[in-house]
Structure formats: C-alpha cells, structure tokens
Design a protein around this motif. Structure first.
Motif, PDB file in Angstrom:
ATOM      1  N   ARG A  76       0.742  -1.150   0.227  1.00  0.00           N
ATOM      2  CA  ARG A  76       0.025   0.179   0.154  1.00  0.00           C
ATOM      3  C   ARG A  76       0.899   1.254  -0.168  1.00  0.00           C
ATOM      4  NH1 ARG A  76      -3.889  -1.178   4.074  1.00  0.00           N
ATOM      5  NH2 ARG A  76      -2.332  -0.416   5.517  1.00  0.00           N
ATOM      6  N   PRO A  77       1.946   1.462   0.807  1.00  0.00           N
ATOM      7  CA  PRO A  77       2.728   2.667   0.867  1.00  0.00           C
ATOM      8  C   PRO A  77       3.365   2.847  -0.441  1.00  0.00           C
ATOM      9  CG  PRO A  77       3.204   1.512   2.689  1.00  0.00           C
ATOM     10  CD  PRO A  77       2.249   0.687   1.845  1.00  0.00           C
ATOM     11  N   THR A  78       3.793   1.778  -1.022  1.00  0.00           N
ATOM     12  CA  THR A  78       4.451   1.927  -2.369  1.00  0.00           C
ATOM     13  C   THR A  78       3.540   2.299  -3.457  1.00  0.00           C
ATOM     14  OG1 THR A  78       6.135   0.243  -1.994  1.00  0.00           O
ATOM     15  CG2 THR A  78       5.937   0.788  -4.163  1.00  0.00           C
ATOM     16  N   LEU A 104       0.638   4.018  -3.224  1.00  0.00           N
ATOM     17  CA  LEU A 104       0.311   5.349  -2.815  1.00  0.00           C
ATOM     18  C   LEU A 104       1.303   6.458  -3.387  1.00  0.00           C
ATOM     19  CD1 LEU A 104      -1.324   5.099   0.697  1.00  0.00           C
ATOM     20  CD2 LEU A 104      -2.418   5.637  -1.309  1.00  0.00           C
ATOM     21  N   GLN A 105       2.503   6.032  -3.175  1.00  0.00           N
ATOM     22  CA  GLN A 105       3.650   6.770  -3.901  1.00  0.00           C
ATOM     23  C   GLN A 105       3.586   6.825  -5.223  1.00  0.00           C
ATOM     24  OE1 GLN A 105       5.736   9.135  -2.132  1.00  0.00           O
ATOM     25  NE2 GLN A 105       6.257   9.435  -4.293  1.00  0.00           N
ATOM     26  N   MET A 106       3.278   5.653  -5.808  1.00  0.00           N
ATOM     27  CA  MET A 106       3.432   5.459  -7.511  1.00  0.00           C
ATOM     28  C   MET A 106       2.291   6.305  -8.108  1.00  0.00           C
ATOM     29  SD  MET A 106       4.214   1.469  -7.488  1.00  0.00           S
ATOM     30  CE  MET A 106       4.103   1.340  -9.306  1.00  0.00           C
ATOM     31  N   GLU A 140       1.623   9.336  -7.495  1.00  0.00           N
ATOM     32  CA  GLU A 140       2.364  10.661  -7.995  1.00  0.00           C
ATOM     33  C   GLU A 140       3.433  10.433  -8.958  1.00  0.00           C
ATOM     34  OE1 GLU A 140       3.705  12.320  -4.409  1.00  0.00           O
ATOM     35  OE2 GLU A 140       1.737  12.037  -3.253  1.00  0.00           O
ATOM     36  N   ASP A 141       4.271   9.260  -8.878  1.00  0.00           N
ATOM     37  CA  ASP A 141       5.446   9.098  -9.760  1.00  0.00           C
ATOM     38  C   ASP A 141       4.866   8.609 -11.178  1.00  0.00           C
ATOM     39  OD1 ASP A 141       6.819   9.580  -7.589  1.00  0.00           O
ATOM     40  OD2 ASP A 141       7.019   7.321  -7.089  1.00  0.00           O
ATOM     41  N   GLU A 142       3.617   8.094 -11.269  1.00  0.00           N
ATOM     42  CA  GLU A 142       3.116   7.671 -12.686  1.00  0.00           C
ATOM     43  C   GLU A 142       2.309   8.467 -13.327  1.00  0.00           C
ATOM     44  OE1 GLU A 142       4.353   4.598 -13.787  1.00  0.00           O
ATOM     45  OE2 GLU A 142       5.418   3.746 -12.277  1.00  0.00           O
ATOM     46  N   GLU A 143       2.651   9.719 -13.224  1.00  0.00           N
ATOM     47  CA  GLU A 143       1.489  10.636 -13.644  1.00  0.00           C
ATOM     48  C   GLU A 143       1.273  10.517 -15.357  1.00  0.00           C
ATOM     49  OE1 GLU A 143       2.537  14.540 -12.551  1.00  0.00           O
ATOM     50  OE2 GLU A 143       1.864  14.261 -10.478  1.00  0.00           O
ATOM     51  N   ASP A 173      -5.728   5.619   4.885  1.00  0.00           N
ATOM     52  CA  ASP A 173      -5.860   6.588   3.849  1.00  0.00           C
ATOM     53  C   ASP A 173      -6.082   6.124   2.641  1.00  0.00           C
ATOM     54  OD1 ASP A 173      -4.519   8.135   5.792  1.00  0.00           O
ATOM     55  OD2 ASP A 173      -2.467   7.410   5.395  1.00  0.00           O
ATOM     56  N   TYR A 230      -7.492   9.292  -0.087  1.00  0.00           N
ATOM     57  CA  TYR A 230      -6.690   9.522  -1.349  1.00  0.00           C
ATOM     58  C   TYR A 230      -7.631   9.430  -2.512  1.00  0.00           C
ATOM     59  CZ  TYR A 230      -2.056  10.086  -2.961  1.00  0.00           C
ATOM     60  OH  TYR A 230      -1.184  10.750  -3.954  1.00  0.00           O
TER      61      TYR A 230
END
Length: 244
Positions: free
Chosen positions: A164-166, A168-170, A172-175, A195, A199
């Motif tokens: 899950r944390p990864t 959620l970060q992805m 933003e990174d994979e726009e 979250d 989100y």
C-alpha cells in the motif's frame, strides 16, 4: 464456426471472445487447439482460455478428471521452446496448487526478459499465494513500465497490504502512464486500509477526466466491498475468541 475457420486470425479472435467461458463442452475443442493447431497464436490463445477451467478445477466446479486433463495439457505447453506458448500456459497453470507449478513460477521470476517478468507476476496473482509478495514488491520498482503495471495488478489480486505505501507513492510518480495509474487505483481498492479512501476521494474531487472519474467511482465502490469484508472478518475473529 469461428473455431473451425481456416483463417488463424478468425480462430484467434474466437478464442479471445471465449476467454471467460465456463462451458465444459468446449474443453475437448480447446485442448485440441492447444495441442495441434498449426498456428502458434491460436495455441497460445487456447492456453490462455484454458486458465478459466484450471481455476474452476481448483474450486471443484468441474470434474477432477477434467481438471487433471487441463493441468497435464498446460504443463506440457509450459515445456515448449516457444515463449509465446509457454508464457500463457504458465499463467493459466498457476491457478493449480502444486509444488511443480511453484517451481516453474520461481524459474519465471528469475528470467531477465521483461515479458517473462510480466507472466510471472500474472501467474503469482492467479496463484492467490502470498509467498510471492517479495517478488511483487520488488517488481513495483522495476524500470519497465509494463512490469510495474503487472506488479501493481498482482499486489491488488494478492491483497498485499505491505504494497500500500508504495502504491500510494506510485500514484504521484506514474502521472504520465494512465494504464499504470488505473492498475494502481484498482489495486488499492482491493487492498483497502488506512488513507486509501481519503486519497481516492481527493483524486475524484480534483479530476476533470470523465474516464478517470468513472474509474475512481468504480474503485470506491469496490473499496466499500473490501472494507465490508474486512469488518466481517474482524467480527468472525471476535466471535471465535473465548469469553474472559
């Protein structure tokens, strides 16, 4: 009619349409195509379609004899020197609970070819076995977008809360990759947890893309289903605890 057509493109299209069939009357035809069709693309499509019957066999929804026949045919196809056939055969065979299948899956993860990596991740998802969580988590950081997408899908199917944390970060990174974003969103809805709802609701409020809005709404509906299952599981655990 289409499965008997002389044109391999027509036969392949028919197999694609039948990909989710559960009609056991088609088994003899599908097995024959897998073993003997002159077109490799049709044999590969048959291997893919037979995955549905491998799953049904594991669930006890088709006779054990039929499930064993499908397993043997897919196992033979996995030994093919043609990766185009061996890869879908492994993905379909992965529904089976079998040490031999686990060994084949482990070997697939060790191959450097990104297409084999994608197959291994799909097979891991089909296996419903969390033993592959380390490989899935590692693949989320792959430099290959298709592998990351497959890893995101596998994380959701396996309901890996550690992902899950990864994920959620992805988001933003994979726009720049809408397909991977879609896979991440859906996987988060399958995993649930802290979250995720906030989100996804924030993304929904900010989005102006109709297709993405539809995806988010569907994901939120699926998340509600996931949350209900978690509540049911917690209630079941409470009921099993002996009184103080």
């Amino acid at each position: 009619l289409a499965l008997q057509d002389e044109d391999e493109t027509v036969r392949g299209s028919a197999l694609g349409i039948l990909r989710e069939t559960e009609d056991p009357r088609l088994l003899p035809r599908l097995l024959n195509i897998l073993a003997a069709d002159p077109a490799l693309v049709c044999r590969a499509a048959a291997a893919d379609t037979l995955g549905q019957f491998m799953r049904l066999g594991e669930e006890g929804q088709i006779p054990a004899r039929d499930a064993q026949t499908v397993r043997a045919a897919l196992l033979a196809a996995c030994q093919s020197h043609e990766p185009m056939l061996a890869r879908p055969a492994l993905a379909s065979l992965a529904y089976a609970t079998d040490p031999q299948v686990s060994d084949l899956l482990a070997q697939a993860f060790e191959r450097p070819d990104s297409r084999w990596q994608e197959t291994a991740l799909l097979a891991a998802a089909h296996s419903a076995d969390s033993r592959w969580q380390g490989e899935v988590l590692a693949a989320l950081g792959s430099p290959n977008a298709s592998v990351r997408r497959a890893a995101a899908e596998a994380a959701g199917e396996l309901e890996l809360k550690t992902a899950r944390p990864t994920l959620l970060q992805m988001l933003e990174d994979e726009e720049e990759d809408p397909e991977t974003i879609a896979a991440i969103v859906w996987s988060l809805s399958q995993i649930g947890g802290e979250d995720v709802r906030t989100y996804l609701e924030t993304l929904l409020d900010q989005s102006e893309d109709d297709d993405f809005i539809t995806l988010l709404e569907d994901a939120l509906d699926n998340l509600a289903f996931t949350e209900d299952l978690e509540k049911f599981d917690l209630l079941a655990i409470d009921e099993e605890e002996p009184p103080a």
